[in-house]
Design a protein around this motif. Structure first.
Motif, PDB file in Angstrom:
ATOM      1  N   ASP A 105      11.985  -4.703  -1.840  1.00 42.87           N
ATOM      2  CA  ASP A 105      10.848  -3.790  -1.856  1.00 42.87           C
ATOM      3  C   ASP A 105       9.491  -4.490  -1.791  1.00 42.87           C
ATOM      4  O   ASP A 105       8.481  -3.910  -2.172  1.00 42.87           O
ATOM      5  CB  ASP A 105      10.936  -2.906  -3.109  1.00 42.87           C
ATOM      6  CG  ASP A 105      12.235  -2.123  -3.131  1.00 42.87           C
ATOM      7  OD1 ASP A 105      12.475  -1.385  -2.167  1.00 42.87           O
ATOM      8  OD2 ASP A 105      13.010  -2.264  -4.091  1.00 42.87           O
ATOM      9  N   VAL A 106       9.483  -5.732  -1.309  1.00 39.85           N
ATOM     10  CA  VAL A 106       8.243  -6.489  -1.153  1.00 39.85           C
ATOM     11  C   VAL A 106       8.379  -7.338   0.115  1.00 39.85           C
ATOM     12  O   VAL A 106       9.491  -7.703   0.501  1.00 39.85           O
ATOM     13  CB  VAL A 106       7.965  -7.370  -2.397  1.00 39.85           C
ATOM     14  CG1 VAL A 106       8.996  -8.457  -2.550  1.00 39.85           C
ATOM     15  CG2 VAL A 106       6.567  -7.951  -2.377  1.00 39.85           C
ATOM     16  N   ALA A 107       7.261  -7.596   0.749  1.00 41.61           N
ATOM     17  CA  ALA A 107       7.255  -8.453   1.937  1.00 41.61           C
ATOM     18  C   ALA A 107       6.429  -9.698   1.646  1.00 41.61           C
ATOM     19  O   ALA A 107       5.587  -9.701   0.738  1.00 41.61           O
ATOM     20  CB  ALA A 107       6.656  -7.703   3.129  1.00 41.61           C
ATOM     21  N   VAL A 108       6.658 -10.745   2.404  1.00 43.39           N
ATOM     22  CA  VAL A 108       5.876 -11.968   2.265  1.00 43.39           C
ATOM     23  C   VAL A 108       4.408 -11.629   2.515  1.00 43.39           C
ATOM     24  O   VAL A 108       4.075 -10.959   3.485  1.00 43.39           O
ATOM     25  CB  VAL A 108       6.375 -13.049   3.247  1.00 43.39           C
ATOM     26  CG1 VAL A 108       5.456 -14.258   3.234  1.00 43.39           C
ATOM     27  CG2 VAL A 108       7.801 -13.449   2.908  1.00 43.39           C
ATOM     28  N   GLY A 109       3.550 -12.053   1.589  1.00 34.03           N
ATOM     29  CA  GLY A 109       2.113 -11.794   1.706  1.00 34.03           C
ATOM     30  C   GLY A 109       1.634 -10.572   0.950  1.00 34.03           C
ATOM     31  O   GLY A 109       0.439 -10.408   0.755  1.00 34.03           O
ATOM     32  N   ASP A 110       2.547  -9.704   0.512  1.00 32.64           N
ATOM     33  CA  ASP A 110       2.149  -8.514  -0.240  1.00 32.64           C
ATOM     34  C   ASP A 110       1.605  -8.900  -1.615  1.00 32.64           C
ATOM     35  O   ASP A 110       2.137  -9.794  -2.276  1.00 32.64           O
ATOM     36  CB  ASP A 110       3.336  -7.571  -0.464  1.00 32.64           C
ATOM     37  CG  ASP A 110       3.689  -6.750   0.756  1.00 32.64           C
ATOM     38  OD1 ASP A 110       2.968  -6.831   1.763  1.00 32.64           O
ATOM     39  OD2 ASP A 110       4.700  -6.028   0.692  1.00 32.64           O
ATOM     40  N   ALA A 111       0.574  -8.203  -2.061  1.00 29.09           N
ATOM     41  CA  ALA A 111       0.078  -8.368  -3.426  1.00 29.09           C
ATOM     42  C   ALA A 111       1.105  -7.764  -4.374  1.00 29.09           C
ATOM     43  O   ALA A 111       1.656  -6.694  -4.106  1.00 29.09           O
ATOM     44  CB  ALA A 111      -1.268  -7.677  -3.588  1.00 29.09           C
ATOM     45  N   VAL A 112       1.368  -8.455  -5.469  1.00 31.70           N
ATOM     46  CA  VAL A 112       2.373  -8.026  -6.437  1.00 31.70           C
ATOM     47  C   VAL A 112       1.717  -7.968  -7.810  1.00 31.70           C
ATOM     48  O   VAL A 112       1.074  -8.925  -8.232  1.00 31.70           O
ATOM     49  CB  VAL A 112       3.557  -9.025  -6.473  1.00 31.70           C
ATOM     50  CG1 VAL A 112       4.533  -8.677  -7.562  1.00 31.70           C
ATOM     51  CG2 VAL A 112       4.243  -9.099  -5.121  1.00 31.70           C
ATOM     52  N   GLU A 113       1.887  -6.856  -8.500  1.00 31.88           N
ATOM     53  CA  GLU A 113       1.391  -6.731  -9.866  1.00 31.88           C
ATOM     54  C   GLU A 113       2.520  -7.027 -10.836  1.00 31.88           C
ATOM     55  O   GLU A 113       3.694  -6.861 -10.506  1.00 31.88           O
ATOM     56  CB  GLU A 113       0.858  -5.321 -10.107  1.00 31.88           C
ATOM     57  CG  GLU A 113      -0.372  -4.995  -9.282  1.00 31.88           C
ATOM     58  CD  GLU A 113      -0.930  -3.616  -9.597  1.00 31.88           C
ATOM     59  OE1 GLU A 113      -0.678  -3.109 -10.695  1.00 31.88           O
ATOM     60  OE2 GLU A 113      -1.613  -3.066  -8.733  1.00 31.88           O
ATOM     61  N   ALA A 114       2.182  -7.470 -12.028  1.00 28.73           N
ATOM     62  CA  ALA A 114       3.198  -7.719 -13.057  1.00 28.73           C
ATOM     63  C   ALA A 114       3.960  -6.426 -13.309  1.00 28.73           C
ATOM     64  O   ALA A 114       3.372  -5.350 -13.438  1.00 28.73           O
ATOM     65  CB  ALA A 114       2.544  -8.219 -14.337  1.00 28.73           C
ATOM     66  N   GLY A 115       5.283  -6.509 -13.337  1.00 29.99           N
ATOM     67  CA  GLY A 115       6.114  -5.338 -13.568  1.00 29.99           C
ATOM     68  C   GLY A 115       6.463  -4.557 -12.306  1.00 29.99           C
ATOM     69  O   GLY A 115       7.197  -3.594 -12.362  1.00 29.99           O
ATOM     70  N   ALA A 116       5.931  -4.977 -11.158  1.00 28.62           N
ATOM     71  CA  ALA A 116       6.192  -4.266  -9.907  1.00 28.62           C
ATOM     72  C   ALA A 116       7.655  -4.443  -9.490  1.00 28.62           C
ATOM     73  O   ALA A 116       8.254  -5.495  -9.703  1.00 28.62           O
ATOM     74  CB  ALA A 116       5.280  -4.784  -8.803  1.00 28.62           C
ATOM     75  N   LEU A 117       8.217  -3.397  -8.883  1.00 20.34           N
ATOM     76  CA  LEU A 117       9.586  -3.441  -8.377  1.00 20.34           C
ATOM     77  C   LEU A 117       9.620  -4.297  -7.123  1.00 20.34           C
ATOM     78  O   LEU A 117       8.925  -4.017  -6.151  1.00 20.34           O
ATOM     79  CB  LEU A 117      10.085  -2.027  -8.072  1.00 20.34           C
ATOM     80  CG  LEU A 117      11.509  -1.920  -7.551  1.00 20.34           C
ATOM     81  CD1 LEU A 117      12.508  -2.319  -8.640  1.00 20.34           C
ATOM     82  CD2 LEU A 117      11.795  -0.511  -7.075  1.00 20.34           C
ATOM     83  N   LEU A 118      10.427  -5.367  -7.146  1.00 20.48           N
ATOM     84  CA  LEU A 118      10.530  -6.270  -6.004  1.00 20.48           C
ATOM     85  C   LEU A 118      11.810  -6.050  -5.224  1.00 20.48           C
ATOM     86  O   LEU A 118      11.850  -6.219  -4.015  1.00 20.48           O
ATOM     87  CB  LEU A 118      10.471  -7.728  -6.470  1.00 20.48           C
ATOM     88  CG  LEU A 118       9.217  -8.134  -7.240  1.00 20.48           C
ATOM     89  CD1 LEU A 118       9.324  -9.587  -7.672  1.00 20.48           C
ATOM     90  CD2 LEU A 118       7.979  -7.900  -6.424  1.00 20.48           C
ATOM     91  N   ALA A 119      12.879  -5.668  -5.922  1.00 14.98           N
ATOM     92  CA  ALA A 119      14.178  -5.457  -5.280  1.00 14.98           C
ATOM     93  C   ALA A 119      15.054  -4.633  -6.210  1.00 14.98           C
ATOM     94  O   ALA A 119      14.730  -4.458  -7.388  1.00 14.98           O
ATOM     95  CB  ALA A 119      14.846  -6.802  -4.982  1.00 14.98           C
ATOM     96  N   THR A 120      16.154  -4.124  -5.650  1.00 16.34           N
ATOM     97  CA  THR A 120      17.147  -3.437  -6.482  1.00 16.34           C
ATOM     98  C   THR A 120      18.529  -3.988  -6.155  1.00 16.34           C
ATOM     99  O   THR A 120      18.764  -4.475  -5.051  1.00 16.34           O
ATOM    100  CB  THR A 120      17.140  -1.906  -6.267  1.00 16.34           C
ATOM    101  OG1 THR A 120      17.403  -1.631  -4.891  1.00 16.34           O
ATOM    102  CG2 THR A 120      15.802  -1.289  -6.669  1.00 16.34           C
ATOM    103  N   LEU A 121      19.406  -3.899  -7.129  1.00 19.33           N
ATOM    104  CA  LEU A 121      20.798  -4.343  -6.974  1.00 19.33           C
ATOM    105  C   LEU A 121      21.729  -3.195  -7.330  1.00 19.33           C
ATOM    106  O   LEU A 121      21.359  -2.283  -8.060  1.00 19.33           O
ATOM    107  CB  LEU A 121      21.098  -5.518  -7.916  1.00 19.33           C
ATOM    108  CG  LEU A 121      20.161  -6.723  -7.926  1.00 19.33           C
ATOM    109  CD1 LEU A 121      20.597  -7.707  -9.010  1.00 19.33           C
ATOM    110  CD2 LEU A 121      20.160  -7.405  -6.576  1.00 19.33           C
ATOM    111  N   ASN A 122      22.940  -3.274  -6.819  1.00 22.23           N
ATOM    112  CA  ASN A 122      24.008  -2.335  -7.211  1.00 22.23           C
ATOM    113  C   ASN A 122      25.038  -3.116  -7.993  1.00 22.23           C
ATOM    114  O   ASN A 122      25.239  -4.265  -7.820  1.00 22.23           O
ATOM    115  CB  ASN A 122      24.676  -1.698  -5.990  1.00 22.23           C
ATOM    116  CG  ASN A 122      23.813  -0.589  -5.417  1.00 22.23           C
ATOM    117  OD1 ASN A 122      23.131   0.107  -6.136  1.00 22.23           O
ATOM    118  ND2 ASN A 122      23.865  -0.461  -4.111  1.00 22.23           N
TER     119      ASN A 122
END
Length: 122
Positions: A105-122
């Motif tokens: 849920d993030v791309a290279v270069g995207d701004a990321v805030e603490a606690g932001a969702l980056l990926a999900t797993l099953n």
């Protein structure tokens, strides 16, 4: 001059801001130009958000630096899924438990805030 109290990550700072005719106008004009460029990058990953039940979230604010895992890839607890860059440091964000990557849920270069969702797993 105006006095402000600003809290950043729990630290309190007292600041004095001097107003000027040229400075007060130029700063707001620059901010809206940067925001639309960042919004399209953030919109695409959010469409896939929530594909998995296990969340991989950022522990610190920074920007997306490298994607270590691919959708469909099996990962073990502690394996790096995404690497974010904060203050010239590369910080691996690891899988909290074993699983299969459901979404990035993030791309290279995207701004990321603490606690932001980056990926999900099953």
């Amino acid at each position: 001059m105006k006095n402000y109290t600003i809290t950043v990550n729990g630290n309190v700072y007292d600041v004095v801001v001097e107003e000027g005719a040229g400075n007060g106008v130029a700063a707001p004009a620059a901010a809206p130009k940067a925001a639309p460029k960042a919004a399209p990058k953030a919109a695409a990953p959010k469409a896939a958000a929530g594909a998995g039940s296990i969340k991989v979230e950022a522990g610190a604010a920074g920007k997306g630096f490298k994607i270590e895992a691919n959708v469909g890839q099996a990962v073990k607890k502690g394996d790096a899924v995404v690497i974010i860059e904060a203050m010239k440091m590369e910080i691996p964000v690891v899988a909290p438990e074993d699983g299969t990557v459901a979404s990035i849920d993030v791309a290279v270069g995207d701004a990321v805030e603490a606690g932001a969702l980056l990926a999900t797993l099953n």
